[in-house]
Design a protein around this motif. Structure first.
Motif, PDB file in Angstrom:
ATOM      1  N   LEU A  14       0.842  -1.184   0.000  1.00 44.93           N
ATOM      2  CA  LEU A  14       0.000   0.000   0.000  1.00 44.93           C
ATOM      3  C   LEU A  14       0.880   1.238   0.000  1.00 44.93           C
ATOM      4  O   LEU A  14       1.710   1.407   0.883  1.00 44.93           O
ATOM      5  N   VAL A  34      -3.896   5.999  -4.427  1.00 48.31           N
ATOM      6  CA  VAL A  34      -3.577   4.815  -3.634  1.00 48.31           C
ATOM      7  C   VAL A  34      -3.088   3.701  -4.562  1.00 48.31           C
ATOM      8  O   VAL A  34      -3.865   3.152  -5.351  1.00 48.31           O
ATOM      9  N   HIS A  36      -1.655  -0.078  -4.890  1.00 47.03           N
ATOM     10  CA  HIS A  36      -1.684  -1.282  -4.072  1.00 47.03           C
ATOM     11  C   HIS A  36      -1.431  -2.506  -4.952  1.00 47.03           C
ATOM     12  O   HIS A  36      -1.613  -2.472  -6.169  1.00 47.03           O
ATOM     13  N   LEU A 272     -11.351   1.891   0.436  1.00 46.49           N
ATOM     14  CA  LEU A 272     -10.247   0.929   0.320  1.00 46.49           C
ATOM     15  C   LEU A 272     -10.756  -0.509   0.194  1.00 46.49           C
ATOM     16  O   LEU A 272      -9.973  -1.456   0.335  1.00 46.49           O
ATOM     17  N   ILE A 275      -8.789  -3.910  -0.789  1.00 43.63           N
ATOM     18  CA  ILE A 275      -7.374  -3.859  -0.443  1.00 43.63           C
ATOM     19  C   ILE A 275      -7.137  -4.567   0.899  1.00 43.63           C
ATOM     20  O   ILE A 275      -6.023  -4.934   1.205  1.00 43.63           O
TER      21      ILE A 275
END
Length: 276
Positions: A14, A34, A36, A272, A275
């Motif tokens: 992350l 973001v 990831h 999120l 994730i």
């Protein structure tokens, strides 16, 4: 040092690129890119978070493979980002240094990317990959840095900003941190302010008990408020991604405190989802 043997245990999953604080004041929202995942399976999404007490998060741009992002294309293992001093709000976006580990050449690299503050949300490459050892005196002995924290009230002081850089120690496989500074002029000269120290000895109030550190980012609207700044700390235990909220005082002592204990990201961050 055999850094390769460390990577599987501390795989970074992350990496968050926050927008500039001036955008936060203007729009009452902070934008985050973001990144990831790993290598060919890596993706990037864009989320926002409100600066009020609710800190409501929202997904504004769904996952796109980072191989399709001009700013991230070619990166196999993104480790951390750092705002380019003096370039936090330029041409409708922000410039950041993105540090990554080249698993083929076994070297730490960095590039400069620009991310837009408004849709369509894009990232572009400003300066291509360079070896950190050739351009960062303050980081020449760091092999696996994974997060940065802006030092409270040390932003643009005497023309330079100070940053804490958290790293994995390749030999002992524990967390260390250093304090570095970067000037805000065109040279962006860096210097090592405080050499590497064990996190376990100096951050007892806030980081004790964390699992594998994933990322640290400032809490919107809670920077230098009532004499302290707050940060979200993302980390993983054996089963799931967790987060906690910590604070650091803005005085010279920079005392750290755990504000909110560990919570599952899956239960509190709709932006999120997937994730966790």
């Amino acid at each position: 040092m055999n850094t390769e043997s460390v990577l599987p245990r501390f795989k970074k999953e992350l990496t968050i690129i926050p927008a500039d604080r001036r955008v936060e004041v203007k729009d009452q929202l902070v934008i985050y890119y973001v990144a990831h995942g790993y290598q060919d399976a890596g993706s990037v999404r864009v989320i926002t978070m409100s600066t009020d007490a609710a800190h409501t998060d929202k997904l504004v741009a769904s996952d796109t493979p980072w191989v399709q992002s001009p700013g991230l294309k070619g990166i196999t293992t993104p480790l951390m980002t750092m705002p380019v001093p003096g370039r936090e709000d330029v041409d409708g976006g922000s410039e950041h240094y993105v540090f990554s580990y080249d698993e083929g050449k076994k070297v730490l690299k960095y590039r400069t990317v620009w991310t837009s503050h408004t849709g369509p949300y894009i990232s572009t490459l400003k300066v291509d990959d360079r070896p950190v050892v050739d351009h960062w005196k303050s980081m020449k002995n760091m092999e696996y840095p994974i997060a940065t924290i802006p030092v409270p009230r040390r932003h643009n002081v005497d023309g330079r900003s100070e940053i804490w850089v958290l790293t994995i120690n390749p030999r002992l496989q524990d967390l260390h941190y250093s304090t570095i500074s970067v000037t805000r002029d065109a040279e962006h000269a860096d210097a090592l302010v405080v050499d590497s120290r064990p996190v376990a000895d100096w951050w007892k109030g806030s980081l004790t008990g964390i699992g594998q550190l994933a990322e640290i980012c400032p809490v919107p609207g809670r920077q230098d408020v009532d004499g302290k700044s707050e940060y979200y700390v993302f980390h993983r235990d054996s089963k799931r991604l967790l987060y906690r909220k910590i604070s650091i005082t803005c005085d010279a002592q920079h005392s750290d405190t755990l504000e909110t204990g560990d919570r599952p990201v899956a239960d509190h961050w709709p932006s999120l989802k997937g994730i966790e």
